[in-house]
Motif scaffolding. Structure first.
Motif, mmCIF file in Angstrom:
data_model
loop_
_atom_site.group_PDB
_atom_site.id
_atom_site.type_symbol
_atom_site.label_atom_id
_atom_site.label_comp_id
_atom_site.label_asym_id
_atom_site.label_seq_id
_atom_site.Cartn_x
_atom_site.Cartn_y
_atom_site.Cartn_z
ATOM 1 N N MET A 56 0.818 -1.206 0.000
ATOM 2 C CA MET A 56 0.000 0.000 0.000
ATOM 3 C C MET A 56 0.859 1.266 0.000
ATOM 4 N N LEU A 57 1.929 1.259 0.780
ATOM 5 C CA LEU A 57 2.824 2.416 0.804
ATOM 6 C C LEU A 57 3.467 2.635 -0.555
ATOM 7 N N ALA A 58 3.855 1.530 -1.217
ATOM 8 C CA ALA A 58 4.473 1.659 -2.537
ATOM 9 C C ALA A 58 3.471 2.164 -3.570
ATOM 10 N N LEU A 59 2.247 1.633 -3.531
ATOM 11 C CA LEU A 59 1.239 2.051 -4.500
ATOM 12 C C LEU A 59 0.826 3.504 -4.317
ATOM 13 N N THR A 60 0.847 3.982 -3.074
ATOM 14 C CA THR A 60 0.315 5.315 -2.777
ATOM 15 C C THR A 60 1.374 6.407 -2.817
ATOM 16 N N PHE A 61 2.568 6.127 -2.285
ATOM 17 C CA PHE A 61 3.536 7.201 -2.084
ATOM 18 C C PHE A 61 4.811 7.076 -2.922
ATOM 19 N N LEU A 62 5.107 5.903 -3.433
ATOM 20 C CA LEU A 62 6.351 5.734 -4.175
ATOM 21 C C LEU A 62 6.097 5.824 -5.674
ATOM 22 N N PRO A 63 7.026 6.381 -6.423
ATOM 23 C CA PRO A 63 6.874 6.397 -7.879
ATOM 24 C C PRO A 63 7.005 4.985 -8.433
ATOM 25 N N ALA A 64 6.290 4.745 -9.527
ATOM 26 C CA ALA A 64 6.360 3.420 -10.150
ATOM 27 C C ALA A 64 7.784 3.159 -10.613
ATOM 28 N N TRP A 65 8.301 2.012 -10.241
ATOM 29 C CA TRP A 65 9.674 1.656 -10.617
ATOM 30 C C TRP A 65 9.697 0.213 -11.078
ATOM 31 N N ARG A 86 -6.651 1.271 -6.974
ATOM 32 C CA ARG A 86 -5.522 0.357 -7.222
ATOM 33 C C ARG A 86 -5.215 -0.474 -5.981
ATOM 34 N N THR A 87 -5.188 0.185 -4.826
ATOM 35 C CA THR A 87 -4.885 -0.552 -3.602
ATOM 36 C C THR A 87 -6.002 -1.529 -3.246
ATOM 37 N N LEU A 88 -7.257 -1.135 -3.473
ATOM 38 C CA LEU A 88 -8.376 -2.023 -3.179
ATOM 39 C C LEU A 88 -8.330 -3.255 -4.069
ATOM 40 N N ARG A 89 -8.000 -3.050 -5.336
ATOM 41 C CA ARG A 89 -7.882 -4.188 -6.252
ATOM 42 C C ARG A 89 -6.769 -5.133 -5.791
ATOM 43 N N TRP A 90 -5.648 -4.582 -5.369
ATOM 44 C CA TRP A 90 -4.537 -5.434 -4.927
ATOM 45 C C TRP A 90 -4.914 -6.200 -3.670
ATOM 46 N N LEU A 91 -5.613 -5.554 -2.736
ATOM 47 C CA LEU A 91 -6.000 -6.206 -1.488
ATOM 48 C C LEU A 91 -6.996 -7.335 -1.704
ATOM 49 N N MET A 92 -7.703 -7.333 -2.824
ATOM 50 C CA MET A 92 -8.654 -8.394 -3.123
ATOM 51 C C MET A 92 -8.006 -9.588 -3.804
ATOM 52 N N GLY A 93 -6.722 -9.478 -4.129
ATOM 53 C CA GLY A 93 -6.035 -10.562 -4.822
ATOM 54 C C GLY A 93 -5.978 -10.309 -6.307
ATOM 55 N N ASP A 94 -4.766 -10.273 -6.847
ATOM 56 C CA ASP A 94 -4.590 -9.950 -8.263
ATOM 57 C C ASP A 94 -3.556 -10.913 -8.845
ATOM 58 N N LEU A 95 -4.012 -11.832 -9.685
ATOM 59 C CA LEU A 95 -3.136 -12.827 -10.300
ATOM 60 C C LEU A 95 -2.683 -12.437 -11.695
ATOM 61 N N ASP A 96 -2.934 -11.224 -12.087
ATOM 62 C CA ASP A 96 -2.585 -10.774 -13.441
ATOM 63 C C ASP A 96 -1.100 -10.420 -13.490
ATOM 64 N N VAL A 97 -0.237 -11.434 -13.560
ATOM 65 C CA VAL A 97 1.210 -11.225 -13.570
ATOM 66 C C VAL A 97 1.670 -10.874 -14.983
ATOM 67 N N ALA A 98 2.792 -10.157 -15.045
ATOM 68 C CA ALA A 98 3.324 -9.709 -16.328
ATOM 69 C C ALA A 98 4.379 -10.691 -16.822
ATOM 70 N N GLY A 99 3.939 -11.787 -17.427
ATOM 71 C CA GLY A 99 4.877 -12.733 -18.011
ATOM 72 C C GLY A 99 5.345 -13.803 -17.034
ATOM 73 N N TYR A 100 6.394 -14.508 -17.459
ATOM 74 C CA TYR A 100 6.872 -15.669 -16.707
ATOM 75 C C TYR A 100 8.021 -15.338 -15.756
ATOM 76 N N ARG A 101 8.718 -14.244 -15.956
ATOM 77 C CA ARG A 101 9.878 -13.945 -15.117
ATOM 78 C C ARG A 101 9.508 -13.717 -13.652
ATOM 79 N N PRO A 102 8.411 -13.015 -13.346
ATOM 80 C CA PRO A 102 8.037 -12.915 -11.922
ATOM 81 C C PRO A 102 7.772 -14.268 -11.278
ATOM 82 N N LEU A 103 7.237 -15.206 -12.050
ATOM 83 C CA LEU A 103 6.997 -16.543 -11.516
ATOM 84 C C LEU A 103 8.310 -17.254 -11.219
#
Length: 360
Positions: A131-140, A208-225
């Motif tokens: 939540m802190l990253a989504l709200t206060f940190l720039p996307a990196w 964005r934070t509410l969506r993440w807190l509900m569970g989000d399996l939409d990963v970007a490709g295979y490398r995060p896995l």
């Protein structure tokens, strides 16, 4: 009629539960039953891996997706299957298996059938970091790593260290009672901080934070896995070593100690392994609830309480279960996709209440 001398002793030996031959036969029967369960859950998992990517608002043909005679750039079915859906399905399998096994370990560690992977505050600490990253940190973005999962892992690590330190300070050994109390307290504290962060964020950030807190399996490709799987390796090794010790701990710490089990060491290993698995799973997909309590109890109803069977069976069934829940989330309100955490909560909340009422 007279009874032949010694026949009573022979019959006693024939029905003696401690007879080595009968014990070996019982053990063999249990192994066959376990392998049958593994086979059934393995088939369910294979069906989920193949079938779940075919489910969605846009129907696709598996044969067309696997047709190598067509260029990949021109094969829409293959693009949807391999790029959009298969990574998501594999993420569901990885997260579902991890949370299910972590739930088994937590229930054994705390000796509480209502314990979950989120009981000790790891999930709420991980959620606060995200939540802190989504709200206060720039996307990196650094390759496959982004600011949100990194902050989520940092929050999980902080929660683990705080809970462990409290358990150590209160007792010289390792008190699971203090561990549980500290975890419940941290859950409440971190949840309040999450609400504060949401209050301070704007509408877009809140969504964005509410969506993440509900569970989000939409990963970007295979490398995060792949990165998540590598990070889970220490936990997997610990999970493979723990079952016999957890069986002994189920009898109580004192009895486990008399059987030669290093009780405090096993408790610490179980705590850190389950926490690591939970932290990685939450950083990958958000806090998906109830998997860690539904799956272990359903598996125990089928295979009994032996952790040597329960843990691998829970991994197989947990993976298939979350894949199926994600498929339901994608089609129940099509073309709108529900967060998978909503589906697991709808299934898990009544099951949890049933366990609460059923518990003696």
């Amino acid at each position: 009629m007279t009874t032949p001398a010694g026949s009573g002793a022979v019959q006693a030996r024939a029905w003696d539960p401690h007879d080595p031959r009968r014990a070996a036969q019982a053990a063999s029967a249990r192994r066959r039953q376990a392998w049958r369960i593994y086979a059934v859950f393995g088939v369910l998992l294979l069906a989920a891996v193949v079938g779940a990517p075919l489910v969605g608002s846009t129907p696709i043909d598996l044969r067309a997706a696997l047709d190598r005679s067509r260029p990949f750039a021109e094969n829409l079915d293959a693009q949807i299957f391999f790029i959009a859906r298969l990574p998501r399905v594999l993420a569901a399998g990885l997260v579902g298996a991890t949370l299910a096994v972590a739930g088994v370990v937590m229930q054994a560690l705390l000796r509480n059938p209502l314990a979950t992977p989120f009981t000790l505050g790891v999930s709420s600490g991980s959620a606060l970091g995200a939540m802190l990253a989504l709200t206060f940190l720039p996307a990196w973005t650094g390759g496959a790593l982004t600011s949100v999962p990194l902050a989520s892992l940092a929050g999980a690590l902080g929660a683990v260290l705080i809970v462990y330190a409290l358990a150590q300070v209160r007792h010289r050994g390792f008190s699971t009672d203090v561990l549980l109390l500290a975890g419940v307290t941290l859950n409440a504290f971190f949840s309040a901080l999450i609400l504060l962060v949401q209050y301070l964020s704007d509408f877009t950030e809140t969504m964005r934070t509410l969506r993440w807190l509900m569970g989000d399996l939409d990963v970007a490709g295979y490398r995060p896995l792949l990165i998540a799987a590598v990070m889970l390796l220490p936990a997997i090794v610990a999970f493979a070593w723990l079952p016999r010790s957890l069986n002994a701990l189920a009898l109580g710490a004192e009895q486990a100690g008399t059987r030669g089990v290093p009780v405090v060491g096993v408790q610490r290993l179980a705590f850190f392994a389950a926490s690591l698995g939970t932290g990685v799973a939450v950083s990958l997909a958000g806090p998906i609830g109830f998997v860690g309590i539904i799956v272990p109890h359903l598996v125990r109803l089928l295979v009994g309480a032996d952790h040597r069977v329960v843990m691998p069976a829970s991994a197989l069934f947990g993976a298939a279960f979350l894949m199926a829940c994600d498929a339901v989330a994608r089609v129940v309100l099509s073309p709108v996709e529900l967060p998978v955490g909503v589906v697991t909560a709808v299934l898990g909340a009544p099951f949890f209440l049933w366990l609460l009422i059923r518990k003696p």
